[in-house]
Scaffold this motif. Sequence first.
Motif, PDB file in Angstrom:
ATOM      1  N   HIS A   1      21.482  -9.587  15.158  1.00  0.00           N
ATOM      2  CA  HIS A   1      21.442 -10.931  15.746  1.00  0.00           C
ATOM      3  C   HIS A   1      22.033 -10.987  17.143  1.00  0.00           C
ATOM      4  N   THR A   2      22.808  -9.928  17.511  1.00  0.00           N
ATOM      5  CA  THR A   2      23.356  -9.889  18.869  1.00  0.00           C
ATOM      6  C   THR A   2      22.275  -9.510  19.886  1.00  0.00           C
ATOM      7  N   VAL A   3      21.291  -8.745  19.452  1.00  0.00           N
ATOM      8  CA  VAL A   3      20.233  -8.368  20.387  1.00  0.00           C
ATOM      9  C   VAL A   3      18.938  -9.143  20.139  1.00  0.00           C
ATOM     10  N   MET A   4      18.923  -9.953  19.078  1.00  0.00           N
ATOM     11  CA  MET A   4      17.686 -10.609  18.651  1.00  0.00           C
ATOM     12  C   MET A   4      16.971 -11.382  19.776  1.00  0.00           C
ATOM     13  N   ILE A   5      17.719 -12.255  20.463  1.00  0.00           N
ATOM     14  CA  ILE A   5      17.088 -13.132  21.448  1.00  0.00           C
ATOM     15  C   ILE A   5      16.584 -12.328  22.646  1.00  0.00           C
ATOM     16  N   THR A   6      17.423 -11.409  23.120  1.00  0.00           N
ATOM     17  CA  THR A   6      17.030 -10.638  24.290  1.00  0.00           C
ATOM     18  C   THR A   6      16.019  -9.546  23.936  1.00  0.00           C
ATOM     19  N   LEU A   7      16.039  -9.080  22.685  1.00  0.00           N
ATOM     20  CA  LEU A   7      15.018  -8.116  22.260  1.00  0.00           C
ATOM     21  C   LEU A   7      13.639  -8.775  22.323  1.00  0.00           C
ATOM     22  N   LEU A   8      13.569 -10.015  21.875  1.00  0.00           N
ATOM     23  CA  LEU A   8      12.282 -10.723  21.922  1.00  0.00           C
ATOM     24  C   LEU A   8      11.815 -10.870  23.376  1.00  0.00           C
ATOM     25  N   LYS A   9      12.734 -11.220  24.268  1.00  0.00           N
ATOM     26  CA  LYS A   9      12.391 -11.334  25.693  1.00  0.00           C
ATOM     27  C   LYS A   9      11.904 -10.002  26.240  1.00  0.00           C
ATOM     28  N   THR A  10      12.695  -8.945  25.982  1.00  0.00           N
ATOM     29  CA  THR A  10      12.335  -7.617  26.494  1.00  0.00           C
ATOM     30  C   THR A  10      10.982  -7.179  25.939  1.00  0.00           C
ATOM     31  N   ALA A  11      10.779  -7.419  24.632  1.00  0.00           N
ATOM     32  CA  ALA A  11       9.509  -7.027  24.012  1.00  0.00           C
ATOM     33  C   ALA A  11       8.349  -7.788  24.650  1.00  0.00           C
ATOM     34  N   LYS A  12       8.579  -9.057  24.955  1.00  0.00           N
ATOM     35  CA  LYS A  12       7.529  -9.851  25.609  1.00  0.00           C
ATOM     36  C   LYS A  12       7.204  -9.273  26.981  1.00  0.00           C
ATOM     37  N   ASP A  13       8.275  -8.936  27.734  1.00  0.00           N
ATOM     38  CA  ASP A  13       8.066  -8.348  29.065  1.00  0.00           C
ATOM     39  C   ASP A  13       7.248  -7.075  28.981  1.00  0.00           C
ATOM     40  N   LEU A  14       7.436  -6.301  27.898  1.00  0.00           N
ATOM     41  CA  LEU A  14       6.761  -5.008  27.767  1.00  0.00           C
ATOM     42  C   LEU A  14       5.440  -5.127  27.004  1.00  0.00           C
ATOM     43  N   GLY A  15       5.061  -6.333  26.611  1.00  0.00           N
ATOM     44  CA  GLY A  15       3.807  -6.510  25.878  1.00  0.00           C
ATOM     45  C   GLY A  15       3.867  -6.009  24.450  1.00  0.00           C
ATOM     46  N   ALA A  16       5.062  -5.950  23.886  1.00  0.00           N
ATOM     47  CA  ALA A  16       5.199  -5.423  22.524  1.00  0.00           C
ATOM     48  C   ALA A  16       5.227  -6.533  21.473  1.00  0.00           C
ATOM     49  N   THR A  17       4.952  -7.763  21.858  1.00  0.00           N
ATOM     50  CA  THR A  17       4.945  -8.832  20.850  1.00  0.00           C
ATOM     51  C   THR A  17       3.516  -9.139  20.414  1.00  0.00           C
ATOM     52  N   GLY A  18       3.405  -9.693  19.207  1.00  0.00           N
ATOM     53  CA  GLY A  18       2.110 -10.132  18.709  1.00  0.00           C
ATOM     54  C   GLY A  18       1.214  -9.003  18.233  1.00  0.00           C
ATOM     55  N   ASN A  19       1.712  -7.770  18.202  1.00  0.00           N
ATOM     56  CA  ASN A  19       0.873  -6.683  17.699  1.00  0.00           C
ATOM     57  C   ASN A  19       1.691  -5.676  16.903  1.00  0.00           C
ATOM     58  N   PHE A  20       1.004  -4.980  16.001  1.00  0.00           N
ATOM     59  CA  PHE A  20       1.701  -4.032  15.131  1.00  0.00           C
ATOM     60  C   PHE A  20       2.254  -2.813  15.876  1.00  0.00           C
ATOM     61  N   PRO A  21       1.500  -2.212  16.833  1.00  0.00           N
ATOM     62  CA  PRO A  21       2.078  -1.040  17.517  1.00  0.00           C
ATOM     63  C   PRO A  21       3.429  -1.360  18.168  1.00  0.00           C
ATOM     64  N   GLY A  22       3.548  -2.534  18.778  1.00  0.00           N
ATOM     65  CA  GLY A  22       4.814  -2.924  19.385  1.00  0.00           C
ATOM     66  C   GLY A  22       5.919  -2.984  18.354  1.00  0.00           C
ATOM     67  N   LEU A  23       5.599  -3.593  17.206  1.00  0.00           N
ATOM     68  CA  LEU A  23       6.600  -3.710  16.134  1.00  0.00           C
ATOM     69  C   LEU A  23       7.025  -2.333  15.619  1.00  0.00           C
ATOM     70  N   VAL A  24       6.043  -1.418  15.506  1.00  0.00           N
ATOM     71  CA  VAL A  24       6.364  -0.057  15.036  1.00  0.00           C
ATOM     72  C   VAL A  24       7.330   0.626  16.005  1.00  0.00           C
ATOM     73  N   LEU A  25       7.072   0.479  17.308  1.00  0.00           N
ATOM     74  CA  LEU A  25       7.955   1.098  18.304  1.00  0.00           C
ATOM     75  C   LEU A  25       9.362   0.514  18.203  1.00  0.00           C
ATOM     76  N   ILE A  26       9.458  -0.799  17.975  1.00  0.00           N
ATOM     77  CA  ILE A  26      10.785  -1.422  17.877  1.00  0.00           C
ATOM     78  C   ILE A  26      11.514  -0.926  16.627  1.00  0.00           C
ATOM     79  N   TYR A  27      10.780  -0.783  15.511  1.00  0.00           N
ATOM     80  CA  TYR A  27      11.416  -0.206  14.323  1.00  0.00           C
ATOM     81  C   TYR A  27      11.908   1.202  14.632  1.00  0.00           C
ATOM     82  N   GLY A  28      11.101   1.978  15.359  1.00  0.00           N
ATOM     83  CA  GLY A  28      11.522   3.325  15.739  1.00  0.00           C
ATOM     84  C   GLY A  28      12.849   3.279  16.481  1.00  0.00           C
ATOM     85  N   ALA A  29      12.957   2.347  17.421  1.00  0.00           N
ATOM     86  CA  ALA A  29      14.178   2.241  18.231  1.00  0.00           C
ATOM     87  C   ALA A  29      15.371   1.814  17.393  1.00  0.00           C
TER      88      ALA A  29
END
Lengths: 296, 276
Positions: free
Chosen positions: B121-149
């Motif tokens: 929850h400490t990184v939740m809000i900014t992770l969503l922002k960062t993921a949006k900037d990198l185009g990793a939201t709204g799709n499964f490949p992005g989510l898989v990469l975030i789980y990897g991290a």
Amino acid sequence: MSAYSTKIRKNDLAFILFILPAFVLFFLFFIVPFIRSIYYSFTDLYGYNRNVNFIGLSSFLEAFRDENFLTSLTVTLKYALFVVIIGNIVSLALALLLDTNIPGKSVLRTVFFLPNVMSLIIVGFVWTFIYGDVYRSFMEILGNPEYLQISWLGNTSIAIYSIGITAIWQSAGYAMIIYIAGLQNISTDIIEAAYIDGASAREVFFRIKLPLISPVIVMNVILATTSCLKVFDFPLAMTSGGPGYATTTMALYIYTLGFNMQRTGYATAISVILFLIIAVITVFLMKFLKMREEKL
Amino acid sequence: MPESKKNKFYKAILAAVVYIFAICYMFPVIIAVLNSFKEKREILISAVSLPSSLYLENYKTVILKADFFKVFFNSIALTVSSIVLIIIISAMAGYAIARWRRKVANVIMLIFLSAMFVPFHTVMITLLKTAKDLGATGNFPGLVLIYGALMCPTSIFLFRGFVKSIPIELEESGIIDGCNIFNLALRIVFPLMKPISATVAVINALWIWNDFLLPYLILAKPLTIPLSQMYFYGKYNQQWHLIMAGFVISTIPIVVFFFSMQKFIIKGLVSGAIKN
């Protein structure tokens, strides 16, 4: 150390290549957000506004005047204390019972462990049903006695404990499995010797088993405490933080502030406070664990 | 001997108590299953009675309205691909950190491990922002990469510990046979990693399969089982006959998985917890 392995173990380029994929992902999706969180916590960022002002520690000062934050802090601590203490007692009791030669113990272990593989959200729904319609049906069978009219999730002073009971039900089996592993590590010779010397079952438990598994207890307490301080799914599924703010845990409050109220700067400040609380408690418990180990 | 008779009696009582407690423990599950076979008005009359007939309409509604099979395969694809990614990157990094004879290797391990103190929850809000900037939201490949991290630190730690327990002589003999470091890793070390990979897979599988918040933020659509149940709950509020059918049908896959790999899962969870 042979010359061969020295040569290969200083092959910097190869090792960097091996670490790189994990590190790049970790950097992008963990380190960057973490640094941004800390940075935003000193700003007044609102939603996706580009106009950001540095406001120093104002958000942190605001937090300690914010009644809703203070409620979320006490609610989270109450919940953690309740679940960690009662949960560990239940788990340890189950482990002790199932570490004996009771018939069908593997079936019993499975029964107690099974809730642990279920999704928290869906478990939360089932328990909401139990605290509502199912409890009411039971009361009807008993003729609706006055003193049993309890609103498990609607009463501000007990709702968080009702959620705690659900959490214990869901997680006790996990700690139980770890306790069983710890108990099985105790050599049977010691216990047999104690019985031959005339020790009672109670003495064997308090004088031998308990001291020997105390590192396991501390470890289970650490695991349970950190997960309880982060509790989110249960209150979200069962009460959405209500009634009022009575079950709004810190994690849920961060979520509400950040996503529903768009108060990004303030939400990140609270998330940094949550991080500090968890870090301090974990370090303290780990120190305690080390101290115990040195003593033994 | 009266002593042992008393002892036996005591043990039988204890066993009975444990069994009664176990049945009570399963009560929520039993209640959910019973009510999933009832019509709405039957639950209103009593939520603790037995269903009057084997009414299957609720299951049909859930499967059709929540698009269950599609969601089920999404969850499987998400869990499997995340685990494959986690194992590949963590095995590589864990091997390198264990064998690299430079101080920086330990520093890197510490950086990864420090993540375990940071709540999501400490990184939740900014992770969503960062993921949006990198185009990793709204799709499964992005989510898989975030789980990897997010899941790799623990896994790297487990792989590193495992590699340290492998005698280095194996690799030395590989070098004498003319392997370079990549062959060494691929032919000698990684094949030995099967048991620890299984542990890593098990620890992560249950977590990813049941995770709600991260997919909720990143996908923002009811595409996995926990998400679809949450949306379903919001849409059919108080329709407990449907919600209970949803519980049963979405819990069956994970319970089947658990029963088929029970020993393995418990061993994996215990060793994972202790090494942490």
